[in-house]
Design a protein around this motif. Structure first.
Motif, PDB file in Angstrom:
ATOM      1  N   MET A  13      69.692 -38.640  34.100  1.00 20.11           N
ATOM      2  CA  MET A  13      70.951 -38.490  35.147  1.00 20.11           C
ATOM      3  C   MET A  13      72.491 -39.019  34.343  1.00 20.11           C
ATOM      4  O   MET A  13      72.248 -39.915  33.587  1.00 20.11           O
ATOM      5  N   THR A  14      73.228 -38.166  34.630  1.00 18.88           N
ATOM      6  CA  THR A  14      74.777 -38.498  33.782  1.00 18.88           C
ATOM      7  C   THR A  14      75.510 -38.866  35.165  1.00 18.88           C
ATOM      8  O   THR A  14      75.028 -39.289  36.276  1.00 18.88           O
TER       9      THR A  14
ATOM     10  N   GLY B  14      69.371 -45.198  37.878  1.00 19.65           N
ATOM     11  CA  GLY B  14      70.174 -43.948  38.135  1.00 19.65           C
ATOM     12  C   GLY B  14      71.592 -44.434  38.960  1.00 19.65           C
ATOM     13  O   GLY B  14      72.087 -45.233  38.769  1.00 19.65           O
ATOM     14  N   LEU B  15      71.869 -43.393  39.655  1.00 17.76           N
ATOM     15  CA  LEU B  15      73.487 -43.598  40.176  1.00 17.76           C
ATOM     16  C   LEU B  15      73.508 -44.819  41.032  1.00 17.76           C
ATOM     17  O   LEU B  15      74.370 -45.768  41.214  1.00 17.76           O
TER      18      LEU B  15
ATOM     19  N   ASN C 199      73.597 -39.032  47.027  1.00 19.21           N
ATOM     20  CA  ASN C 199      73.377 -39.809  45.807  1.00 19.21           C
ATOM     21  C   ASN C 199      73.913 -41.082  45.956  1.00 19.21           C
ATOM     22  O   ASN C 199      73.671 -42.023  45.049  1.00 19.21           O
TER      23      ASN C 199
ATOM     24  N   VAL D  92      65.457 -41.135  34.152  1.00 19.28           N
ATOM     25  CA  VAL D  92      65.152 -41.799  35.429  1.00 19.28           C
ATOM     26  C   VAL D  92      63.813 -41.637  35.653  1.00 19.28           C
ATOM     27  O   VAL D  92      63.216 -42.645  36.269  1.00 19.28           O
TER      28      VAL D  92
ATOM     29  N   ALA E 143      75.402 -35.854  37.878  1.00 16.29           N
ATOM     30  CA  ALA E 143      74.050 -35.421  38.685  1.00 16.29           C
ATOM     31  C   ALA E 143      72.891 -35.819  37.914  1.00 16.29           C
ATOM     32  O   ALA E 143      72.744 -35.878  36.818  1.00 16.29           O
ATOM     33  N   THR E 144      71.871 -35.311  38.693  1.00 16.68           N
ATOM     34  CA  THR E 144      70.319 -35.617  37.973  1.00 16.68           C
ATOM     35  C   THR E 144      70.136 -34.124  37.524  1.00 16.68           C
ATOM     36  O   THR E 144      70.186 -33.081  38.198  1.00 16.68           O
TER      37      THR E 144
ATOM     38  N   ASP F 238      63.352 -36.377  34.377  1.00 15.39           N
ATOM     39  CA  ASP F 238      64.707 -36.350  35.065  1.00 15.39           C
ATOM     40  C   ASP F 238      65.573 -37.165  34.546  1.00 15.39           C
ATOM     41  O   ASP F 238      65.211 -38.365  33.916  1.00 15.39           O
TER      42      ASP F 238
ATOM     43  N   ALA G 160      72.699 -39.927  28.420  1.00 12.34           N
ATOM     44  CA  ALA G 160      71.949 -39.697  29.888  1.00 12.34           C
ATOM     45  C   ALA G 160      70.997 -40.748  30.140  1.00 12.34           C
ATOM     46  O   ALA G 160      70.275 -41.214  29.403  1.00 12.34           O
TER      47      ALA G 160
ATOM     48  N   GLU H 233      71.693 -30.141  38.652  1.00 10.94           N
ATOM     49  CA  GLU H 233      70.836 -30.309  39.950  1.00 10.94           C
ATOM     50  C   GLU H 233      71.322 -29.310  40.915  1.00 10.94           C
ATOM     51  O   GLU H 233      72.416 -29.337  41.356  1.00 10.94           O
TER      52      GLU H 233
END
Length: 559
Positions: free
Chosen positions: A166-167, A336-337, A432, A146, A170-171, A164, A143, A13
Motif C-alpha cells: 500500500m502507498t 495500511g491506510l 479505505n 500489507v 492505493a493498495t 499486497d 510502500a 487497485e
C-alpha cells in the motif's frame, strides 16, 4: 539464449489497463536489470516500468497514447538461459503490427502447458530470480507491505498473486513475474519496503536474473514439491476444458454446489475490481470458476456465476439461537491506510492544543434560497446544491478579515505561512478510510462550480482515482457528517492547518424569535482552532461572521 516476455503488471487497485506514455528503449537495445523501459499512466499516477531482466529488446508492444491491458505483453527480451517463453516463438519484426504479435488465448494455453511440464526444484538448473519492489506510484519511495499470499517453499506460477502493498494512494497487488519456487520472503506485514529493494527470491529454471548460487537454499522436498499444488493444477484444467469455468446462463441451470477446484483457504486469483464487485454482490470468489490465465476470475466469470444462481456462501449449520452466548476475542492488527489515519490523528492531537467553539445558526432563509435555486437550476441542467457550497462561501468571505486562520503552522521551525488562496479540504469517508480531497481556489468559484468540484474530488477519493495533488495542499478543512451530523462534535484539525469547520445536521426546533415561539431550521456549527495561533476571541469572531453570512445568505455575494 531464451525469450523473456515482460507483461504489464497490476499498477493500481481496480486498474484494468494503462496508457503507454513514452518509450525509453527501442528494438535492438541492450538493457540492464532495473533499466527504465517506458512510462505508463493510469487514472491515479504515471508509473515508470523498469526491466526485470538484462537482455536485448526484441519487441515493444504499444505506441504512445495507446492503452495496454494489465497482463498483456509489453516488452519481449532475448536473455541468457531459458527465459519464460517458448523457444520456438520466433521474434516478430520491429515493424509488425501490435495486433499480430500476441493472441491472448494461445498464451493462456501455453502457460497451462508450461505449468504441467515445469520440473521440480531439484531438477532445475539452480537459477535464482530476485524480484524487487517496482515503482508503484509517481514519487513513491516506499510502500507498506500489507499481506503475503505465498510462503517460503511454495511453487508459484507467472502472474500469481504474491503480496499486497500500500502507498498513500492505493493498495496494489504484486504478481509474480516468473514461475518457480519461493526461497525467501523479505519484509513483514505492516513494515515499509523501499522501492527497488528485494522482496521475493525464486528458484527458477535456467539462469535466473542473478548469477551464482541462490542466497537462500531451496526448500527441502516435501509434499508441496513432490506433486503439483491445487494452484498448479488449475490452469491445466482450464486449458483442457475451456467450457468448464463458465456456467450456463440459462435461468433454469444451477451451478453445481460441489465445485471444488480450490482448497479451503486458498485465495482465488482476481483483479481488485472483480473483488470489489464480488463484495457488492455478496459472492464468495472461493466458489467461482475462473477462465483467465492461471485460473484468474474475470468479470465475465462473475456475471456467469451470478446468472446461474450461484451465491457462494458456505452452507449454514443452522439450529443456532439468537440468544446463544458468544465466546472468544478477535485481534485485528491496524495496518495500511487505517494505521496512517490513526498516526495522523494522533499527531494532530499531540502537537496541536485544540480549542472548540460551537454556535447554533438559523438556516431557515438559507434553506429557502437553496430550494429556490435548485428549482431554477433543475430546468437549466445545473447541479443540485446542498449546504456545503454556501458554508464554503461563508468561510471564504470570513477569511478576508482573518487571514491568519487560513494558514499552516510549522511548529518545529516556528513559522506561520498565511495563504492568499483558499484551498478547501473536504473530509470524506471512503471505503479505505478517511481522506481529505481538496477544492482548490474556493475563493474563485460560484456555488454551482463549488458543488461540482466538491462532488468530483470526493467521488475520486471514494473510487480511488484521486491524484496526489487532489489529496494534499488544503489550507482549511470542512468536516461534515451530513444527516448523521448529530448535535455537536469536536473536529480534529488537519495538521498543519490551524482551523477546521464542522457543520452538524439541520433540524427543526422551536425557538423564541421577536417575543414569539416559532419553528425554525437550525444547525449547530462545531469548529476547532489551534490555540497557539488563534485566540478564543478570534475564533468566536470568525464563527460569528460565518453565522451572520449564513443567516442572511444574500450577503454571501455582496462586496
Amino acid at each position: 539464449m531464451g525469450r523473456y516476455v515482460f507483461k504489464l503488471p497490476d499498477v493500481g487497485e481496480g486498474t484494468a489497463e494503462a496508457e503507454v506514455v513514452k518509450w525509453h528503449v527501442k528494438v535492438g537495445d541492450r538493457v540492464e536489470e532495473d533499466q527504465l523501459l517506458c512510462d505508463v499512466m493510469t487514472d491515479k499516477a504515471t508509473v515508470e516500468m523498469t526491466s526485470p531482466v538484462a537482455g536485448v529488446v526484441l519487441e515493444t508492444h504499444g505506441e504512445p497514447g495507446q492503452m495496454a491491458a494489465v497482463g498483456s505483453p509489453l516488452v519481449v527480451f532475448e536473455v541468457e538461459g531459458a527465459g519464460n517463453a517458448a523457444a520456438e516463438a520466433a521474434p516478430a519484426p520491429a515493424t509488425a503490427a501490435p495486433a499480430a504479435r500476441a493472441e491472448p488465448q494461445p498464451e493462456v494455453e501455453m502457460e497451462a502447458e508450461a505449468e504441467v511440464r515445469t520440473p521440480e526444484p531439484d531438477a532445475m538448473g539452480g537459477g535464482n530470480y530476485v524480484f524487487k519492489l517496482p515503482d508503484v506510484g509517481e514519487g513513491t519511495a516506499e510502500a507498506e507491505l500489507v499481506k503475503w499470499h505465498v510462503a517460503k517453499g511454495d511453487r508459484v506460477e507467472e502472474d500469481q498473486l504474491l503480496a499486497d502493498v500500500m502507498t498513500d494512494k492505493a493498495t496494489v497487488e504484486l504478481t509474480s513475474p516468473v514461475s518457480g519456487v519461493v526461497v525467501a520472503l523479505h519484509g513483514e506485514p505492516g513494515k515499509a519496503v523501499a522501492v527497488g529493494s528485494v522482496i521475493v527470491e525464486f528458484q527458477v529454471e535456467g539462469a535466473g536474473n542473478r548469477q551464482g548460487a541462490a542466497k537462500a537454499a531451496a526448500p527441502a522436498p516435501s509434499s508441496k514439491t513432490e506433486s503439483p499444488s491445487p494452484k498448479a493444477k488449475q490452469p491445466a484444467a482450464a486449458a483442457s476444458d475451456p467450457e468448464a469455468p463458465r456456467p450456463p446462463k440459462s435461468g433454469g441451470a444451477a451451478l453445481p454446489e460441489a465445485f471444488t477446484t480450490r482448497t479451503a483457504g486458498q485465495r482465488p486469483l482476481a483483479s481488485p475490481a472483480v473483488r470489489t464487485r464480488a463484495r457488492e454482490l455478496g459472492v464468495e470468489l472461493q466458489f467461482v470458476p475462473g477462465s483467465g490465465p492461471a485460473g484468474r476470475i474475470t468479470h465475465q466469470d462473475l456475471d456467469a456465476y451470478v446468472a446461474s444462481g450461484g451465491r457462494g456462501s458456505a452452507p449454514s449449520s443452522g439450529g443456532g439461537s439468537m440468544y446463544a452466548q458468544a465466546e472468544g476475542t478477535t485481534e485485528v492488527r491496524i495496518i495500511g491506510l487505517r494505521r496512517k489515519i490513526a498516526e495522523k490523528m494522533a499527531e494532530s492531537v499531540r502537537r496541536i492544543p485544540h480549542i472548540t467553539y460551537v454556535e447554533e445558526i438559523d438556516v431557515t432563509a438559507l434553506e429557502e434560497l437553496r430550494a429556490h435555486l435548485n428549482a431554477q437550476g433543475k430546468a437549466a441542467g445545473k447541479p443540485k446544491l446542498n449546504v456545503l457550497p454556501f458554508i464554503a462561501r461563508a468561510i471564504v468571505v470570513a477569511l478576508r478579515d482573518q487571514p491568519t486562520i487560513n494558514s499552516w503552522y510549522d511548529d518545529e521551525a516556528g513559522v506561520l505561512t498565511q495563504h492568499n488562496a483558499v484551498h478547501l479540504g473536504i473530509a470524506a469517508q471512503t471505503p479505505n478510510g478517511l481522506m481529505v480531497p481538496v477544492v482548490r481556489h474556493a475563493e474563485a468559484r460560484d456555488p454551482y462550480d463549488t458543488a461540482l468540484e466538491i462532488a468530483r474530488v470526493s467521488g475520486a477519493a471514494k473510487d480511488g482515482s484521486a491524484k496526489r495533488e487532489e489529496l494534499s495542499g488544503s489550507t482549511i478543512t470542512i468536516t461534515s457528517l451530513g444527516t448523521l451530523g448529530g448535535v455537536v462534535h469536536t473536529p480534529i484539525i488537519n495538521h498543519p492547518e490551524v482551523a477546521i469547520v464542522g457543520p452538524n445536521k439541520i433540524q427543526e426546533r422551536v425557538v423564541l424569535k421577536d417575543g414569539q415561539f416559532v419553528v425554525r431550521k437550525m444547525m449547530n456549527l462545531s469548529s476547532s482552532f489551534d490555540h497557539r495561533i488563534v485566540d478564543g476571541h478570534d475564533a468566536a469572531v470568525f464563527v460569528q461572521r460565518i453565522k451572520g453570512l449564513l443567516e442572511h445568505p444574500a450577503t454571501l455575494w455582496m462586496g
